[in-house]
Motif scaffolding. Structure first.
Motif, short mmCIF file in Angstrom:
data_model
loop_
_atom_site.label_atom_id
_atom_site.label_comp_id
_atom_site.label_asym_id
_atom_site.label_seq_id
_atom_site.Cartn_x
_atom_site.Cartn_y
_atom_site.Cartn_z
N PHE A 105 0.83 -1.20 0.00
CA PHE A 105 0.00 0.00 0.00
C PHE A 105 0.87 1.26 0.00
CE2 PHE A 105 -2.69 3.24 2.02
CZ PHE A 105 -3.79 3.19 1.17
N ASP A 106 1.98 1.23 0.72
CA ASP A 106 2.91 2.37 0.69
C ASP A 106 3.50 2.57 -0.71
OD1 ASP A 106 2.45 2.77 3.36
OD2 ASP A 106 4.22 1.65 4.03
N ILE A 107 3.79 1.46 -1.39
CA ILE A 107 4.31 1.56 -2.76
C ILE A 107 3.25 2.15 -3.68
CG2 ILE A 107 5.13 0.23 -4.73
CD1 ILE A 107 6.42 -1.71 -2.79
N LEU A 108 1.98 1.76 -3.48
CA LEU A 108 0.90 2.31 -4.28
C LEU A 108 0.77 3.82 -4.06
CD1 LEU A 108 -1.46 1.89 -6.22
CD2 LEU A 108 -2.90 1.30 -4.24
N GLU A 109 0.94 4.27 -2.83
CA GLU A 109 0.91 5.71 -2.56
C GLU A 109 2.08 6.41 -3.25
OE1 GLU A 109 0.82 5.87 1.70
OE2 GLU A 109 -1.37 6.15 1.72
N ASP A 110 3.24 5.76 -3.32
CA ASP A 110 4.37 6.32 -4.06
C ASP A 110 4.06 6.41 -5.55
OD1 ASP A 110 5.80 6.51 -1.71
OD2 ASP A 110 6.87 4.60 -2.00
N ARG B 25 1.61 11.99 -10.16
CA ARG B 25 1.22 13.41 -10.04
C ARG B 25 2.37 14.33 -10.44
NH1 ARG B 25 0.08 13.35 -5.06
NH2 ARG B 25 -2.14 12.88 -5.25
N GLN B 26 3.58 14.00 -10.03
CA GLN B 26 4.74 14.80 -10.41
C GLN B 26 5.00 14.74 -11.92
OE1 GLN B 26 7.87 13.22 -7.97
NE2 GLN B 26 7.27 14.38 -6.14
N CYS B 27 4.83 13.57 -12.50
CA CYS B 27 5.00 13.43 -13.95
C CYS B 27 3.95 14.25 -14.69
CB CYS B 27 4.91 11.95 -14.33
SG CYS B 27 5.21 11.61 -16.07
N GLN B 28 2.72 14.24 -14.20
CA GLN B 28 1.66 15.03 -14.82
C GLN B 28 1.98 16.52 -14.74
OE1 GLN B 28 -2.17 14.41 -13.02
NE2 GLN B 28 -3.15 16.09 -14.14
N LYS B 29 2.47 16.97 -13.59
CA LYS B 29 2.83 18.38 -13.43
C LYS B 29 3.95 18.77 -14.38
CE LYS B 29 2.39 22.34 -11.33
NZ LYS B 29 1.15 23.13 -11.47
N GLN B 30 4.92 17.88 -14.56
CA GLN B 30 6.03 18.16 -15.47
C GLN B 30 5.53 18.27 -16.91
OE1 GLN B 30 9.21 15.36 -15.09
NE2 GLN B 30 10.46 16.28 -16.69
N ALA B 31 4.61 17.40 -17.30
CA ALA B 31 4.04 17.48 -18.65
C ALA B 31 3.27 18.79 -18.84
CB ALA B 31 3.13 16.29 -18.90
N GLU B 32 2.55 19.24 -17.83
CA GLU B 32 1.82 20.50 -17.93
C GLU B 32 2.78 21.68 -18.07
OE1 GLU B 32 -0.56 20.57 -14.44
OE2 GLU B 32 -2.05 19.12 -15.19
N ILE B 33 3.89 21.65 -17.34
CA ILE B 33 4.88 22.74 -17.44
C ILE B 33 5.47 22.78 -18.84
CG2 ILE B 33 7.13 23.53 -16.63
CD1 ILE B 33 6.37 22.48 -13.87
N TYR B 34 5.86 21.62 -19.38
CA TYR B 34 6.40 21.57 -20.74
C TYR B 34 5.38 22.06 -21.76
CZ TYR B 34 10.39 18.79 -19.14
OH TYR B 34 11.53 18.36 -18.52
#
Length: 342
Positions: free
Chosen positions: A204-209, A215-224
């Motif tokens: 479950f901790d890995i799933l939260e990771d 989410r970080q990857c999505q934010k990076q794509a939005e910035i690009y």
């Protein structure tokens, strides 16, 4: 193509048919019918895993869980600089996992998952592989945009602009796919799905990771995507500015030659011969032609004093000054690593 995987000694490796994990890539119609009969899964869910336009979703059936996620397509170069996304379906049973996708599926997450003991660990590795695949393509898109940015400053054509548009379109696909996956991952984190998936505390901790990484990857794509949109708008402004400077230069040239045209027209009239009747023709026309040079130079000086080319000169000076500045440390283009484009 069907590949079987098993886990022994905490490692995931290819195994013989009948192993706990079955990965089917681009199945044929007869293979699809066989999977439906063998696992008892819904034909619509199986087709959804092969549909590139299907949205990511999670559904709970009687004896298995259906996960439809988005992942990047392997780049082939046929669409020039266009990167697209497709779907992958995971059908999780009690002790078996069926993975169906039009493209090859990656397994990742070795840094956080040191041992594979169950099909749920394989499912988490596939989720990590999807995120790493997105990140690899984002790095390539960033390098391509930096290269196009340098070329666009020296070109007024539409070729590089269309390449930038293709990259912008690719990022729209990526943002949509990542946001769709994020909804599914967040649903899996809910307590009800936690019990249905039978996840241990470590899993479950890995799933939260996974949720955080996506989410970080999505934010990076939005910035690009925002950077590319601004760059395309800046390129349009640069092209308009270059056209204005070109028209300005042509206007200056026409103004310089305008008095010469008037004087040359007077010299071509018969009255000029009457005015210089007492002077030899070669001497009269020689003096006339030589006088055109200081006249054109005088016209240019008048235009220069009026400041008609002052703006262009200052722009060129600023550009030369910026080019002479030293490069900022850490802004060098990263080297392409093997495996960035899959």
């Amino acid at each position: 193509m069907t590949t079987w995987y098993g886990y022994s000694g905490g490692k995931l490796a290819k195994a013989a048919a009948g192993s706990p994990v079955e990965v089917v890539v681009a199945p044929e119609p007869d293979e699809i019918q066989e999977l439906v009969k063998r696992y008892g899964i819904d034909l619509h869910d199986l087709h959804s895993a092969l549909d590139p336009d299907e949205l990511a979703r999670v559904e709970s059936e009687t004896d298995h869980l259906v996960l439809i996620l988005k992942l990047p397509c392997n780049y082939t170069g046929e669409g020039k600089l266009l990167f697209t996304v497709t779907s992958v379906g995971m059908f999780l049973f009690k002790s078996r996992l069926l993975v169906v996708s039009p493209n090859e599926v990656e397994f990742s997450g070795d840094k956080v998952m040191h041992a594979v003991k169950d099909v749920r660990d394989v499912m988490l590795k596939i989720m990590y592989g999807i995120i790493d695949h997105f990140l690899g393509h984002l790095k390539v898109i960033n390098m391509l945009s930096e290269s196009l940015e340098k070329r666009m400053t020296e070109s007024m054509g539409n070729r590089y602009l269309m390449d930038m548009f293709a990259l912008e379109k690719s990022l729209v696909y990526f943002v949509n796919g990542l946001s769709s996956n994020q909804v599914v991952f967040e649903k899996l984190v809910l307590e009800t799905n936690k019990v249905r998936l039978k996840l241990t505390k470590a899993r479950f901790d890995i799933l939260e990771d996974v949720v955080t990484e996506n989410r970080q990857c999505q934010k990076q794509a939005e910035i690009y995507s925002d950077i590319l949109m601004g760059l395309m708008g800046a390129h349009a402004s640069v092209v308009n500015n270059n056209i204005s400077l070109l028209m300005k230069r042509l206007t200056v040239i026409s103004i310089v030659f305008m008095p010469l045209n008037v004087v040359a027209g007077m010299g071509g009239m018969s009255e000029f011969s009457n005015w210089t009747s007492g002077v030899p023709w070669y001497l009269a026309y020689g003096i006339f032609l030589v006088s055109l040079v200081p006249l054109s130079f005088l016209t240019y000086l008048i235009l220069k004093r009026s400041g008609i080319d002052r703006g262009e000169s200052e722009t060129l000076k600023r550009t030369a000054m910026l080019r002479s500045l030293p490069r900022i440390p850490g802004r060098d283009r990263p080297k392409r690593r093997k495996g960035d484009i899959k």
